[in-house]
Write a protein that holds these residues in place. Structure first.
Motif, PDB file in Angstrom:
ATOM      1  N   LEU A 150      28.632  62.352  43.904  1.00  9.62           N
ATOM      2  CA  LEU A 150      29.423  61.267  44.478  1.00  9.62           C
ATOM      3  C   LEU A 150      28.542  60.090  44.867  1.00  9.62           C
ATOM      4  O   LEU A 150      28.940  58.926  44.709  1.00  9.62           O
ATOM      5  CB  LEU A 150      30.204  61.777  45.690  1.00  9.62           C
ATOM      6  N   GLN A 151      27.356  60.366  45.373  1.00  4.62           N
ATOM      7  CA  GLN A 151      26.452  59.259  45.719  1.00  4.62           C
ATOM      8  C   GLN A 151      26.074  58.452  44.484  1.00  4.62           C
ATOM      9  O   GLN A 151      25.869  57.241  44.557  1.00  4.62           O
ATOM     10  CB  GLN A 151      25.208  59.791  46.415  1.00  4.62           C
ATOM     11  N   LEU A 283      48.706  54.529  40.243  1.00  2.00           N
ATOM     12  CA  LEU A 283      49.065  53.128  40.454  1.00  2.00           C
ATOM     13  C   LEU A 283      47.878  52.344  41.013  1.00  2.00           C
ATOM     14  O   LEU A 283      47.634  51.195  40.610  1.00  2.00           O
ATOM     15  CB  LEU A 283      50.256  53.031  41.395  1.00  2.00           C
ATOM     16  N   LEU A 284      47.121  52.945  41.929  1.00  2.00           N
ATOM     17  CA  LEU A 284      45.935  52.278  42.456  1.00  2.00           C
ATOM     18  C   LEU A 284      44.965  51.917  41.333  1.00  2.00           C
ATOM     19  O   LEU A 284      44.405  50.812  41.310  1.00  2.00           O
ATOM     20  CB  LEU A 284      45.234  53.180  43.479  1.00  2.00           C
ATOM     21  N   LEU A 285      44.750  52.851  40.421  1.00  2.00           N
ATOM     22  CA  LEU A 285      43.840  52.590  39.297  1.00  2.00           C
ATOM     23  C   LEU A 285      44.375  51.472  38.406  1.00  2.00           C
ATOM     24  O   LEU A 285      43.614  50.596  37.974  1.00  2.00           O
ATOM     25  CB  LEU A 285      43.649  53.860  38.480  1.00  2.00           C
ATOM     26  N   LEU A 316      38.727  55.238  42.390  1.00  2.00           N
ATOM     27  CA  LEU A 316      38.471  53.814  42.156  1.00  2.00           C
ATOM     28  C   LEU A 316      37.038  53.586  41.701  1.00  2.00           C
ATOM     29  O   LEU A 316      36.760  52.692  40.900  1.00  2.00           O
ATOM     30  CB  LEU A 316      38.743  53.017  43.436  1.00  2.00           C
ATOM     31  N   LEU A 317      36.116  54.401  42.212  1.00  2.00           N
ATOM     32  CA  LEU A 317      34.710  54.254  41.840  1.00  2.00           C
ATOM     33  C   LEU A 317      34.419  54.922  40.502  1.00  2.00           C
ATOM     34  O   LEU A 317      33.575  54.447  39.740  1.00  2.00           O
ATOM     35  CB  LEU A 317      33.826  54.849  42.934  1.00  2.00           C
ATOM     36  N   VAL A 324      34.022  49.508  46.843  1.00  2.00           N
ATOM     37  CA  VAL A 324      34.917  49.494  48.010  1.00  2.00           C
ATOM     38  C   VAL A 324      34.118  48.950  49.186  1.00  2.00           C
ATOM     39  O   VAL A 324      33.071  49.496  49.537  1.00  2.00           O
ATOM     40  CB  VAL A 324      35.447  50.902  48.316  1.00  2.00           C
ATOM     41  N   ARG A 325      34.621  47.855  49.796  1.00  2.00           N
ATOM     42  CA  ARG A 325      33.862  47.186  50.857  1.00  2.00           C
ATOM     43  C   ARG A 325      34.373  47.532  52.256  1.00  2.00           C
ATOM     44  O   ARG A 325      33.595  47.861  53.149  1.00  2.00           O
ATOM     45  CB  ARG A 325      33.927  45.662  50.679  1.00  2.00           C
TER      46      ARG A 325
END
Length: 378
Positions: A150-151, A283-285, A316-317, A324-325
């Motif tokens: 994940l990192q 939907l987010l993607l 998303l990543l 993502v901020r």
């Protein structure tokens, strides 16, 4: 508006009744001829029926009252912020998770899916780890491997440029205006920065009264940016400058292109995509990929209070080139608004102990819960 109906023989009598009952501020809403009841009606006489009412309070007065109430709330919030001691992160657990048996085939993929990743991303990450994973991996080693995977997916957003023009864009209903108010409160109250806001019109007018009220409370000037008004020049000011844009449906590619062209020649610009964590992952993607046609400086995710398991935001990543901020939750202002970190996306078992990368420790005392039990609880 409460109405009253009056019946009179003529207009002068009706006016007298209205003034005696409602006062001189009353307004007439409707007038019509009617046949009176009783002998007068039988004799063929007519009367007039008048509907009148007192006008509602002026909107300006109601706005001033709401503004005074918000000022009192802000004063209380400011006092609370000033009394809070500096934040000190909680110490990580001193004992690393227990080495709790070997990992079965496919368990890594299943864990990534339980984390919230879509099947295609879970399989892809598991395959990418095939060469790095030990031949006989235990569960503690699997957690360390997941953390490492994940990192590697995490992208650090580009630095914020205080003197750039910051544009908040996103689909309708994701909470862009509330997120902007939270950001302004953070800048003004916590960081003692100055800011300015433009409310830009799009295909429909931007009529956000919430932003105007909170900006006035914070001492932030607000101006209107009409459809034909030239965009502001950010290099001409030393303050943070924001543009609140009306929501744009993610399927409307023509509107996105026109929006980018509108601000293409106004100096340094940073685009911030606002998405709602309450939406379905697919939907987010789709939304993130559509708005990625703009040179995004990061994603601001709202409504995190409605989706406590934020692991699915890793999609998303994994599925876009975006970073993502910020993470924001709730309708309260200032409210929850913080920089996004890998730990914030969870689960806690992966980020609570830095010793995951260390060699396996000595056996822990009896009675300690295993790492996989913690994952099951999560």
């Amino acid at each position: 508006m409460q109405t009253r109906t009056f019946q009179a023989r003529n207009a002068q009598e009706a006016v007298a009744q209205i003034r005696n009952t409602l006062g001189p501020q009353a307004v007439v809403l409707q007038v019509r001829k009617v046949r009176p009841s009783g002998w007068a009606g039988w004799l063929g006489r007519t009367a007039i029926e008048v509907v009148a009412a007192l006008p509602e309070p002026e909107p300006a007065q109601a706005t001033r009252e709401a503004l005074e109430e918000l000022k009192r709330e802000l004063a209380g919030l400011r006092a609370i912020v000033e009394r809070q001691p500096p934040f000190t992160p909680a110490a990580a657990p001193s004992t690393p998770p227990e080495d709790d048996g070997p990992v079965e085939p496919g368990e890594l993929t299943d864990f990534l899916r339980r984390l919230g990743l879509l099947p295609q991303f879970a399989r892809s990450l598991a395959l990418s780890a095939a060469g790095a994973a030990p031949a006989a991996m235990n569960r503690r080693q699997m957690l360390a491997l997941v953390q490492s995977l994940l990192q590697q997916q995490w992208r650090v957003p580009p630095p914020l440029q205080p003197h750039a023009l910051h544009l908040l864009v996103g689909p309708p209903g994701v909470g862009k205006t509330t997120a902007l108010c939270k950001w302004l409160a953070r800048l003004v109250l916590r960081e003692n920065q100055s800011a300015r806001v433009w409310c830009a019109d799009g295909e429909r007018p931007n009529l956000s009264e919430t932003l105007r009220l909170h900006a006035e409370l914070l001492g932030v000037p607000v101006a209107r940016l009409g459809g034909h008004t030239p965009p502001p020049n950010p290099s001409a000011s030393a303050t943070w400058q924001f543009v609140d844009l009306p929501g744009i449906p993610w399927q409307n590619t023509a509107a996105l292109e026109a929006l980018q062209q509108r601000f293409a020649a106004c100096g340094p610009v940073q685009w911030h995509l606002v998405l709602s964590a309450a939406y379905d992952t697919s939907l987010l993607l789709q939304q993130a990929r559509a708005f990625a046609a703009l040179p995004l400086a990061g994603i601001l995710v709202t409504h995190i209070d409605e989706q406590p398991a934020l692991g699915r935001l890793w999609n998303l990543l994994c599925g876009t080139n975006c970073s993502v901020r910020f993470l924001a939750g709730g309708q309260n202002i200032p409210g929850d608004f913080s920089p996004a970190t890998p730990a914030a996306l969870g689960p806690p078992i992966l980020w609570a102990d830095s010793a995951l990368f260390d060699p396996p420790p000595a056996p822990v005392a009896a009675g300690k819960a295993s790492a996989m039990q913690t994952v099951a609880d999560w």
